[in-house]
Design an enzyme around this catalytic site. Structure first.
Site, PDB file in Angstrom:
ATOM      1  N   GLU A  12       0.809  -1.221   0.000  1.00 18.62           N
ATOM      2  CA  GLU A  12       0.000   0.000   0.000  1.00 18.62           C
ATOM      3  C   GLU A  12       0.851   1.284   0.000  1.00 18.62           C
ATOM      4  OE1 GLU A  12      -2.056  -1.871   3.227  1.00 18.62           O
ATOM      5  OE2 GLU A  12      -3.995  -1.579   2.255  1.00 18.62           O
ATOM      6  N   ASP A 209     -11.014  -7.619  -2.363  1.00 20.29           N
ATOM      7  CA  ASP A 209     -11.826  -8.826  -2.145  1.00 20.29           C
ATOM      8  C   ASP A 209     -13.246  -8.390  -1.792  1.00 20.29           C
ATOM      9  OD1 ASP A 209     -10.057  -8.311   0.515  1.00 20.29           O
ATOM     10  OD2 ASP A 209     -12.089  -8.893   1.042  1.00 20.29           O
TER      11      ASP A 209
HETATM   12  N1  ADE Z   1      -8.694  -5.278   3.880  1.00 20.47           N
HETATM   13  C1  ADE Z   1      -8.811  -5.851   2.668  1.00 20.47           C
HETATM   14  N2  ADE Z   1      -9.764  -6.809   2.686  1.00 20.47           N
HETATM   15  C2  ADE Z   1     -10.259  -6.828   3.938  1.00 20.47           C
HETATM   16  C3  ADE Z   1     -11.239  -7.620   4.581  1.00 20.47           C
HETATM   17  N3  ADE Z   1     -11.903  -8.567   3.938  1.00 20.47           N
HETATM   18  N4  ADE Z   1     -11.476  -7.389   5.897  1.00 20.47           N
HETATM   19  C4  ADE Z   1     -10.802  -6.434   6.554  1.00 20.47           C
HETATM   20  N5  ADE Z   1      -9.852  -5.667   6.000  1.00 20.47           N
HETATM   21  C5  ADE Z   1      -9.578  -5.856   4.695  1.00 20.47           C
END
Ligand code: ADE
Length: 241
Positions: A12, A209
């Site tokens: 990041e 995601d």
């Molecule tokens: N950062 C990226 N994906 C995430 C998720 N599923 N839960 C918490 N933080 C995240």
């Protein structure tokens, strides 16, 4: 203008670090603050580490030691909106803790006593980021894993010290936070510190995601794509300030 930038993980901060001219490094509390410039602006970049305390500590140092004029938190997130897919971007208007719960004493879910349920991002920063994002999108500067058109929204970001990997968790959150778009692990902590010290803040996140059963695999595959989308937008935003 001096802009403080927080990215939780290496993925990041990597694109940002490569773009900035770094003049000095300062280690404070075990974190390395990279002080430098990007075009006409001073920047201070820190890899905070994961979670609320890491992010809050980094934000405190940016505000009080480096005296930044604004703080931007950039990175990836899990989408909890049915509309938002991997790669899509949210610009935070409001942020809240999904894992803070004093409802038994009459507070709203996420509400820290003496604060509102939601922390506010800076409206002017959100508006500028929106304009910049629309231009970058029209120039095809963002990445998506498939062929679907990338979406950019403004909205609510939820934060908690948990990686969300079950649809049931996402659905439970939406019961308390109806309009929440994405979930991550740092943004609201940055916003709380910025609220305390009256410093404008913005959280930019791109989905790695969909906060569901596939999340661990998707995260590993798309964390860099998402982090780069967010960083690409942040670089253009700095230029526009
Ligand atoms: N950062 C990226 N994906 C995430 C998720 N599923 N839960 C918490 N933080 C995240």
């Amino acid at each position: 203008m001096r802009i403080g930038i927080i990215g939780p993980m290496e993925e990041e901060v990597s694109l940002l670090q490569a773009a900035f001219t770094i003049k000095e490094e300062q280690v404070i509390g075990g974190r390395t603050y990279l002080v430098g410039s990007y075009h006409d602006h001073e920047v201070v970049l820190v890899k905070s580490g994961i979670g609320k305390v890491c992010a809050a500590t980094a934000a405190c140092v940016l505000v009080n030691t480096f005296k930044v004029d604004a703080v931007v938190n950039s990175g990836c997130a899990g989408s909890i909106s049915d509309q938002l897919k991997i790669g899509d971007i949210v610009l935070s208007t409001k942020l809240a803790y999904q894992d803070f719960d004093l409802t038994i004493f009459g507070y709203q879910r996420g509400q820290v006593p003496s604060y509102e349920q939601y922390f506010e991002a800076d409206h002017a920063l959100v508006a500028k980021a929106e304009a910049v994002a629309a231009k970058l999108k029209s120039e095809g500067k963002f990445k998506t894993p498939g062929t679907s058109a990338l979406q950019i929204v403004t909205g609510t970001v939820l934060t908690g010290d948990q990686f969300i990997s079950q649809k049931a968790q996402s659905l439970a959150m939406k019961e308390f936070f109806h309009e929440a778009q994405m979930v991550e692990m740092e943004g609201a902590a940055v916003a709380q510190v910025c609220t305390d010290f009256k410093v404008p803040c913005l959280v930019i996140r791109s989905a790695s995601d969909t906060a569901s059963g596939e999340s661990p695999e998707d995260f590993n595959e798309f964390v860099q794509l998402a982090a780069d989308n967010s960083a690409t937008l942040l670089l253009a935003l700095i230029d526009a300030l």
